[in-house]
Design an enzyme around this catalytic site. Structure first.
Site, mmCIF file in Angstrom:
data_model
loop_
_atom_site.group_PDB
_atom_site.id
_atom_site.type_symbol
_atom_site.label_atom_id
_atom_site.label_comp_id
_atom_site.label_asym_id
_atom_site.label_seq_id
_atom_site.Cartn_x
_atom_site.Cartn_y
_atom_site.Cartn_z
ATOM 1 N N ASP A 183 -15.429 -15.982 24.335
ATOM 2 C CA ASP A 183 -14.787 -15.196 23.279
ATOM 3 C C ASP A 183 -15.033 -13.716 23.577
ATOM 4 O O ASP A 183 -15.769 -13.049 22.856
ATOM 5 C CB ASP A 183 -15.395 -15.603 21.917
ATOM 6 C CG ASP A 183 -14.721 -14.892 20.752
ATOM 7 O OD1 ASP A 183 -13.726 -14.180 20.973
ATOM 8 O OD2 ASP A 183 -15.201 -15.051 19.614
ATOM 9 N N CYS A 209 0.838 -1.201 0.000
ATOM 10 C CA CYS A 209 0.000 0.000 0.000
ATOM 11 C C CYS A 209 0.870 1.247 0.000
ATOM 12 O O CYS A 209 1.762 1.384 0.845
ATOM 13 C CB CYS A 209 -0.892 -0.023 1.236
ATOM 14 S SG CYS A 209 -1.758 1.523 1.510
ATOM 15 N N GLU A 213 -25.114 -13.133 24.955
ATOM 16 C CA GLU A 213 -24.569 -11.985 24.227
ATOM 17 C C GLU A 213 -25.281 -10.718 24.697
ATOM 18 O O GLU A 213 -26.477 -10.725 24.947
ATOM 19 C CB GLU A 213 -24.772 -12.222 22.715
ATOM 20 C CG GLU A 213 -24.719 -11.006 21.833
ATOM 21 C CD GLU A 213 -23.366 -10.312 21.805
ATOM 22 O OE1 GLU A 213 -22.320 -10.989 21.759
ATOM 23 O OE2 GLU A 213 -23.364 -9.065 21.851
ATOM 24 N N CYS A 254 -8.341 0.251 0.155
ATOM 25 C CA CYS A 254 -7.440 -0.271 1.180
ATOM 26 C C CYS A 254 -7.111 -1.694 0.763
ATOM 27 O O CYS A 254 -8.012 -2.473 0.454
ATOM 28 C CB CYS A 254 -8.156 -0.236 2.522
ATOM 29 S SG CYS A 254 -7.398 -1.267 3.769
ATOM 30 N N CYS A 284 -8.866 -12.075 21.665
ATOM 31 C CA CYS A 284 -8.236 -11.157 20.703
ATOM 32 C C CYS A 284 -7.200 -10.296 21.407
ATOM 33 O O CYS A 284 -6.673 -9.366 20.820
ATOM 34 C CB CYS A 284 -9.293 -10.313 20.000
ATOM 35 S SG CYS A 284 -10.339 -9.415 21.134
ATOM 36 N N GLN A 321 -16.882 -11.536 12.782
ATOM 37 C CA GLN A 321 -15.434 -11.588 12.597
ATOM 38 C C GLN A 321 -15.071 -10.989 11.238
ATOM 39 O O GLN A 321 -15.730 -11.289 10.244
ATOM 40 C CB GLN A 321 -14.944 -13.042 12.662
ATOM 41 C CG GLN A 321 -15.219 -13.723 13.985
ATOM 42 C CD GLN A 321 -14.180 -13.402 15.053
ATOM 43 O OE1 GLN A 321 -13.202 -12.703 14.799
ATOM 44 N NE2 GLN A 321 -14.408 -13.896 16.259
HETATM 45 N N1 SAH Z 1 -18.082 -15.262 19.352
HETATM 46 C C1 SAH Z 1 -18.547 -14.243 18.448
HETATM 47 C C2 SAH Z 1 -18.383 -12.804 18.972
HETATM 48 C C3 SAH Z 1 -17.095 -12.441 19.635
HETATM 49 S S1 SAH Z 1 -16.814 -10.719 19.869
HETATM 50 C C4 SAH Z 1 -17.911 -14.401 17.101
HETATM 51 O O1 SAH Z 1 -16.921 -15.097 16.952
HETATM 52 O O2 SAH Z 1 -18.412 -13.817 16.149
HETATM 53 C C5 SAH Z 1 -17.337 -10.420 21.468
HETATM 54 C C6 SAH Z 1 -18.831 -10.283 21.617
HETATM 55 O O3 SAH Z 1 -19.087 -10.066 23.004
HETATM 56 C C7 SAH Z 1 -19.482 -9.134 20.892
HETATM 57 O O4 SAH Z 1 -20.575 -9.617 20.159
HETATM 58 C C8 SAH Z 1 -19.963 -8.192 22.007
HETATM 59 O O5 SAH Z 1 -21.167 -7.538 21.689
HETATM 60 C C9 SAH Z 1 -20.162 -9.158 23.149
HETATM 61 N N2 SAH Z 1 -20.054 -8.643 24.524
HETATM 62 C C10 SAH Z 1 -19.303 -7.617 24.989
HETATM 63 N N3 SAH Z 1 -19.397 -7.521 26.320
HETATM 64 C C11 SAH Z 1 -20.212 -8.528 26.734
HETATM 65 C C12 SAH Z 1 -20.684 -8.978 28.009
HETATM 66 N N4 SAH Z 1 -20.314 -8.359 29.122
HETATM 67 N N5 SAH Z 1 -21.497 -10.046 28.050
HETATM 68 C C13 SAH Z 1 -21.869 -10.700 26.911
HETATM 69 N N6 SAH Z 1 -21.463 -10.309 25.682
HETATM 70 C C14 SAH Z 1 -20.646 -9.244 25.581
#
Ligand code: SAH
Length: 558
Positions: free
Chosen positions: A383, A73, A334, A161, A410, A284
């Site tokens: 996650d 880039c 969630e 990008c 992450c 993701q």
């Molecule tokens: N496992 C999913 C999302 C992971 S990202 C995937 O792989 O697509 C993390 C997620 O946690 C997001 O969707 C966010 O909205 C949610 N999140 C953030 N804080 C939270 C909490 N305290 N309790 C439950 N979910 C939450």
């Protein structure tokens, strides 16, 4: 030797920081230099000189490192989004693997890290399915879209990008053309005036579908038909929405989005599972790697079809539905209601009947369900976002004693912190694997398998009781047993129960955490400034503060 701002030095870059800056020394004085890689000999101008270290700006590469490549880039350096584009991709993977290992050792206190080789990409460009372009004005007052120059709010015009879909450029040109023809002003951060703030584009890799969302500083969108005419002819365009955000903040999206044309979602597949995604839900960003990430999580979960699985922080149910194919029952939790709506619809879309979803905070929903309904789990998958899990959630997970915990993270630093807790409470780290979800950047995703430790086997020891050499005096035994008895860990639940029994009212976990924090007690759930700002919490009343302090005294925490 003492260095000052504006001094120019030539240094060899010997290491790289976790945020991707090269690290070198000038006469023993450490300098952090962006845009350099390990092995470079670089001419550097000191831009900030602290007592023990400083920051330098790269002026010239005197001798390039063998690990250096020419960035694809042309504006990689100005943009700053790709901190590692000038580092050979194989070296990027090594950098990320080291980052995970180092954090687990340094923060998690693990001596042995059972690392498996990181999973990289064959084609590490054009992998993103989501793009967010800020819109603003250039010096001549013409609307531009692009990226913020690293750590600033100056927009560098860029319609393409190299991490994103090729069609993004065409979509942006259509929107900028529509703005010019219809005299629609770009938003100006300084004055808070103007309309168009951001353009969000989502792309379904397996379906070729696009969805565009305009974030605007106003309640309604003018010249809708002209916008539809500009965009709906682009191949794959499925929907146009707008989201109103009139707040003067850095938060990009408004609270909801409204349909302008087409569908309010796009469709994508990961493996055999089909997902519909709406603009505000988390999905993701790298679908090619996501498949490998979920496959790793599935493998680590070790499902046979008989298990009850909890998927915490489940987003639109992506991991939940992936696991449901091999589990008896999956429960997802969630916080974003739209995401849970997507999750439920996605389950239906795939004919999956063994997945159920709850809306709310994982750290509130799971402890409540465990206390009231004694829910159980064979496997728990988490996650969380970068800040990791709350202590109260980890506490419940440990109490539920699942056979396995699969942690998808992450952020290796908060991962290490949380694993330290779990491994101090009966779990063992069995497998660790990095997945490169974000090539060219310093970010890395990690999957970890924890297994519940079985009690150690028995050993037989012959002991003679009584007085005399080699014998154990009887009256000492009770005393020694008392000394060796492990101290009971004081849990949030114990504090809550004590307060309810003694004072007759309930206190929220967050309040206990706040009092602990105010008392300067070692805080496990480190306060996250950004999160606090987004969701200002109420504070406990003086009465509750006193009750919490009393309970902490009772349990000898203070
Ligand atoms: N496992 C999913 C999302 C992971 S990202 C995937 O792989 O697509 C993390 C997620 O946690 C997001 O969707 C966010 O909205 C949610 N999140 C953030 N804080 C939270 C909490 N305290 N309790 C439950 N979910 C939450």
């Amino acid at each position: 030797m003492k260095f000052q701002k504006n001094d120019v030095v030539i240094i060899r870059i010997e290491d790289m920081s976790q945020t991707g800056e090269g690290i070198g020394k000038a006469d023993g004085y450490t300098l952090f230099v962006k845009d350099t890689v390990i092995g470079d000999l670089a001419e550097v101008k000191i831009v900030k000189a602290k007592k023990n270290y400083g920051f330098g700006r790269l002026m010239r590469i005197v001798e390039p490192s063998g690990k250096r490549v020419v960035p694809v880039c042309p504006i990689a350096r100005q943009c700053g989004g790709c901190q590692l584009q000038m580092l050979d991709y194989g070296e990027q993977l090594r950098f990320k693997e080291d980052k995970v290992r180092n954090d687990l050792m340094r923060i998690g206190g693990f001596e042995d890290v059972p690392m498996e080789p990181i999973i990289g990409m064959e084609q590490p460009f054009r992998y993103r399915n989501k793009a967010q372009f800020p819109v603003g004005c250039d010096r001549e007052g013409k609307a531009v879209a692009g990226f913020y120059a690293g750590r600033t709010h100056t927009i560098i015009p860029c319609r393409d990008c190299v991490l994103g879909a090729e069609a993004n450029g065409e979509i942006l040109s259509g929107i900028l053309g529509w703005m010019e023809e219809n005299h629609i002003p770009a938003y100006d951060e300084m004055s808070g005036e103007g309309l168009v703030r951001h353009v969000l584009i989502r792309y379904g890799f397996t379906t070729g579908e696009f969805m565009v969302c305009l974030v605007i500083n106003g309640a309604g969108l003018p010249a809708k038909k002209a916008l539809i005419d500009k965009l709906c002819g682009i191949e794959g365009m499925r929907g146009i929405t707008f989201s109103s955000n009139t707040r003067r903040t850095n938060v990009i999206m408004g609270d909801k989005d409204q349909k302008v044309w087409g569908d309010g979602y796009i469709t994508d597949h990961i493996g055999k599972v089909k997902y519909q995604i709406s603009p505000l839900s988390f999905y993701q960003v790298n679908p090619v790697q996501t498949k490998k990430l979920y496959e790793t999580a599935l493998e680590y979960a070790g499902l046979t079809g008989e298990e009850t699985v909890w998927d915490l922080y489940c987003g639109i149910g992506t991991i939940s539905l992936f696991l449901a194919q091999r589990a008896k029952q999956v429960y997802g939790v969630e916080i974003v209601p739209q995401a849970v709506e997507d999750a439920r619809r996605n389950a239906e879309l795939n004919g999956i009947e063994n997945a159920e979803f709850y809306v709310g905070k994982a750290e509130e929903i799971l402890p409540e369900l465990y206390e009231k309904e004694k829910v159980r789990a064979d496997v728990i998958v988490v996650d969380p976002p970068r800040k990791g899990c709350e202590e109260s959630l980890l506490e419940t997970m440990v109490q539920m004693k699942p056979e396995r915990i699969v942690y998808v993270s992450c952020d290796p630093a908060t991962l290490a912190r949380d694993l330290k807790y779990l491994c101090g409470e009966g779990y063992e780290m069995v497998r660790v694997r990095g997945v490169d979800q974000f090539p060219m950047t310093v970010h890395v995703e990690t999957v970890v398998l924890l297994s519940h430790k079985k009690p150690d086997g028995h050993i037989n020891v012959k002991v003679e009781f009584g007085e005399g050499e080699g014998k154990v005096p009887l009256d000492n035994i009770a005393k020694r047993a008392e000394e060796y008895k492990p101290k009971e860990r004081v849990t949030y639940k114990m504090i809550k129960e004590y307060i309810e029994a003694k004072y007759g009212f309930k206190v929220h976990t967050a309040y206990i955490a706040e009092v602990k924090r105010d008392l300067g007690l070692p805080m496990y759930d480190a306060p996250n400034a950004v999160e606090e700002l987004k969701q200002p919490r109420k504070h406990p009343t003086a009465e509750k503060v006193e009750a919490i302090k009393d309970a902490l005294k009772h349990f000898e925490v203070i």
